[in-house]
Design an enzyme around this catalytic site. Structure first.
Site, mmCIF file in Angstrom:
data_model
loop_
_atom_site.group_PDB
_atom_site.id
_atom_site.type_symbol
_atom_site.label_atom_id
_atom_site.label_comp_id
_atom_site.label_asym_id
_atom_site.label_seq_id
_atom_site.Cartn_x
_atom_site.Cartn_y
_atom_site.Cartn_z
ATOM 1 N N HIS A 1 14.231 -8.242 4.904
ATOM 2 C CA HIS A 1 14.100 -7.313 3.786
ATOM 3 C C HIS A 1 12.652 -6.931 3.504
ATOM 4 O O HIS A 1 12.396 -6.075 2.674
ATOM 5 C CB HIS A 1 14.804 -7.882 2.548
ATOM 6 C CG HIS A 1 16.296 -7.725 2.626
ATOM 7 N ND1 HIS A 1 17.060 -7.247 1.611
ATOM 8 C CD2 HIS A 1 17.155 -7.944 3.647
ATOM 9 C CE1 HIS A 1 18.330 -7.194 1.981
ATOM 10 N NE2 HIS A 1 18.406 -7.630 3.209
ATOM 11 N N SER B 1 15.496 -3.061 8.425
ATOM 12 C CA SER B 1 16.257 -3.205 9.660
ATOM 13 C C SER B 1 15.717 -2.281 10.739
ATOM 14 O O SER B 1 15.239 -1.189 10.456
ATOM 15 C CB SER B 1 17.726 -2.857 9.417
ATOM 16 O OG SER B 1 18.308 -3.758 8.521
ATOM 17 N N LYS C 1 31.063 -0.653 5.858
ATOM 18 C CA LYS C 1 31.078 -0.779 7.322
ATOM 19 C C LYS C 1 31.187 -2.256 7.723
ATOM 20 O O LYS C 1 31.939 -2.612 8.640
ATOM 21 C CB LYS C 1 29.808 -0.157 7.910
ATOM 22 C CG LYS C 1 29.867 -0.047 9.428
ATOM 23 C CD LYS C 1 28.876 0.985 9.954
ATOM 24 C CE LYS C 1 29.007 1.119 11.457
ATOM 25 N NZ LYS C 1 28.501 2.384 11.965
ATOM 26 N N ASP C 2 30.434 -3.132 7.020
ATOM 27 C CA ASP C 2 30.512 -4.568 7.316
ATOM 28 C C ASP C 2 31.903 -5.121 6.992
ATOM 29 O O ASP C 2 32.419 -5.966 7.717
ATOM 30 C CB ASP C 2 29.456 -5.345 6.507
ATOM 31 C CG ASP C 2 28.078 -5.231 7.135
ATOM 32 O OD1 ASP C 2 27.984 -4.791 8.294
ATOM 33 O OD2 ASP C 2 27.087 -5.600 6.471
ATOM 34 N N GLU D 1 30.866 -27.404 26.213
ATOM 35 C CA GLU D 1 31.592 -26.288 25.637
ATOM 36 C C GLU D 1 31.086 -24.996 26.267
ATOM 37 O O GLU D 1 29.942 -24.919 26.724
ATOM 38 C CB GLU D 1 31.365 -26.252 24.124
ATOM 39 C CG GLU D 1 32.102 -27.364 23.389
ATOM 40 C CD GLU D 1 33.567 -27.050 23.183
ATOM 41 O OE1 GLU D 1 34.334 -27.207 24.143
ATOM 42 O OE2 GLU D 1 33.943 -26.650 22.071
#
Lengths: 423, 182
Positions: free
Chosen positions: A217, A221, A245-246, A289
């Site tokens: 922030h 972005s 959108k998220d 894994e």
């Protein structure tokens, strides 16, 4: 910053009273409400939020699993089976937690891919990137220790092999391993400390995530074009545009997650981990894994013990210095005709490493892993530094808005900004 | 009922958006509930715990005047083989003297055997009185050392802060000298 009450613009007197003293509402509004965000995100920009959701899911299910888990070599396996069979919805909690680990790595690998493809690690976002690598390392440690807790055969032998990596270091290696184990083999003290740390580290991750977002922030972005927003016409407020959108991405993500949990919960696991740990018998084919396989393949690709360990750790350490290895000022691979295929080939190399890492250490897999590992390192240490000098990038668009408005001249100031916000 | 509902202002009729918001919020609330429920439920006793919720006790070895304590659901249960004098004493008490009135007959299945949960109804301490050497209080039953509650030979509260009598668990006589609690 001025001393005194925060100048709150909230109307509700109670919220205002709180906000003046502790401006959490103002902060949320600034950081998640009006926060100016580039308007050209694609769905790759969902994965940071998805990772955060997954972290919350893991902590929540983990806390409830810990209520029924016993960290003792004689009881751990049975307590996990009791969770599966007797505890109300214990099967659901454990399958969410178990598959959540896989989903977490899928999300984070896509998030890292996004960062590398669109050059999100470049100035001024170096620390943002590095804090992300720290989160990745903490995740790996947490996942590894979590996998030991059910105390099955893969838990035990995975713990044995991974802790033994440290014995590769000359002189102090054996002492380090004894210290890690709290004894002379993986045993109850090891299980107890792994449980303690497995519970602790997710909260450390949450702390670093906070720093990661704080740094995000500050710089804002990155975006698919890799150019900075030139003004308010290039950004939209985070809410409602990206909350929506998220949210949509999250619903799709949770559908995939739910299919894994409800229909193929053991698809990504290994059946040998449903055999109780036996310190006298090593399973014939032990694998970590799936999310560790590329690094495991690098370890095995090197014929020397210490060399393999150093290469494996080095493969992650390189990510820390990636911002300085890639000197090209152009961020997005869209405008880097040479770097783009080399990077995509690197992604293929990682996938190939993951594939051969799950195969027995024999030909042709050993040779394949050596070529793939060599390319992995060459990409960072040779190709990227050279391309920064040699590559001629494509012309960058003038602004984020420009390519969208086909053929349109420069925007009249404020025209596009008007309906959005005043930044 | 219709006249008690506030009619919406005519200039703002309910819109399609109001409907969508309402449906979405309701759906989300149901979803959150469905997710929260397994978490809450996992903290409740599971069936393997509930399956262990009954305890068998042998009475043959308990002589008249003696008492034993058995564990039931992690709690002490007092089994007391009462003497004729103790039964007499319990039955002679006028109901008016009791804080939580209950006849002795209503608290036992067989006169000689008093079976109560050994947890003081005040704040959960275990009262004294199982051993002959214990202080049994003024009424010959049990005496709680924490805050001085006193119970009589029927396990009824007689004096002190406890609000009610010692709880009688569900139990059945499997035979003359064997009971199942729970």
């Amino acid at each position: 910053m001025a001393i005194g009450l925060h100048d709150s613009d909230l109307k509700n007197p109670v919220l205002r009273w709180v906000d003046q003293r502790l401006p959490i509402f103002s902060m949320m509004q600034k950081e998640y409400g009006t926060f100016p965000t580039p308007k050209n995100f694609n769905y790759f920009w969902n994965f940071g939020a998805l990772a955060m959701v997954t972290l919350a899911v893991m902590i929540l299910t983990g806390v409830f699993l810990a209520m029924n888990y016993t960290a003792h070599t004689s009881m751990a396996f049975d307590s996990v089976e009791r969770i599966m069979r007797d505890v109300n919805y214990g099967w659901l909690l454990r399958y969410i937690h178990m598959n959540g680990a896989s989903m977490f790595f899928i999300v984070v690998y896509i998030h890292i891919f996004r960062g590398m493809y669109y050059g999100s690690y470049k100035a001024p976002r170096e620390l943002l990137w590095m804090s992300g690598v720290v989160i990745f390392l903490l995740m790996m440690a947490t996942a590894f220790m979590g996998y030991v807790l059910p105390w099955g055969q893969m838990s035990f032998w995975g713990a044995t092999v991974i802790t033994n990596l440290f014995s590769a270091f000359p002189l102090i290696g054996d002492s380090i391993v004894t210290w890690l184990w709290g004894g002379f083999s993986v045993d109850n003290p090891t299980l107890n400390r792994f449980f303690s740390l497995h519970y602790l580290l997710p909260f450390v991750i949450a702390g670093v995530v906070f720093l990661h977002i704080a740094a995000l922030h500050i710089t804002g972005s990155n975006n698919p074009l890799g150019i900075e927003p030139k003004g308010p016409q290039d950004t939209i407020p985070f809410h409602p545009y990206y909350t929506v959108k998220d949210s949509f991405g999250m619903v799709v993500y949770l559908i995939v997650f739910a299919i894994l949990v409800f229909f193929i919960p053991n698809y990504l696991g290994h059946p040998d981990n449903y055999i109780p740990a036996n310190p006298l018998v090593t399973p014939p084919h032990i694998v970590p894994e799936w999310y560790f396989l590329p690094f495991y393949a690098i370890l095995r690709a090197v014929p020397d013990k210490l060399g393999g360990v150093l290469m494996m750790f080095g493969s992650i350490a390189l990510l820390f210095v990636l911002p300085w290895l890639d000197g090209s000022p152009v961020r997005s691979m869209r405008f880097r005709p040479w770097a783009r295929p080399f990077f995509l080939l690197w992604v293929v190399a990682v996938v190939v490493l993951g594939y051969v890492g799950g195969k027995p250490a024999e030909e042709p897999f050993v040779t394949i892993s050596r070529f793939a590992a060599a390319y992995y390192f060459a990409y960072f240490l040779v190709i990227l530094p050279l391309l920064a000098r040699l590559e001629r990038p494509l012309p960058l668009p003038e602004s984020i808005s420009r390519p969208v408005l086909h053929g349109g001249g420069p925007l009249p100031a404020g025209a596009a900004a008007k309906p959005m916000e005043k930044a | 009922m219709a006249d008690t509902l506030a009619s919406p202002p005519p200039e703002q009729p309910e819109t399609r958006r109001d409907f969508l918001v309402l449906v979405t919020v309701s759906f989300a609330a149901i979803g959150v509930g469905a997710v929260v429920w397994p978490f809450i439920s996992s903290m409740n006793p599971s069936r393997d715990v509930l399956a262990l919720a009954s305890t068998d006790a042998e009475l043959g070895a308990i002589a008249e005047g003696q008492a034993v304590t058995v564990m039931w659901r992690g709690k002490p249960v007092f089994i007391r083989h009462r003497t004729a004098a103790e039964i007499q004493e319990a039955r002679a008490v006028p109901m008016g003297d009791l804080k939580d009135p209950a006849t002795d007959q209503s608290r036992v299945q067989r006169d000689a055997w008093l079976i109560v949960v050994g947890i003081c109804t005040h704040l959960g301490c275990v009262p004294l009185g199982q051993k002959p050497t214990d202080n049994r209080g003024t009424y010959g039953g049990w005496f709680c050392p924490c805050h001085g509650s006193q119970y009589d030979t029927s396990g009824r509260i007689r004096q002190g802060p406890a609000p009610s009598n010692l709880l009688v668990p569900t139990y059945t006589f499997l035979s003359d000298d064997k009971i199942r609690i729970g």
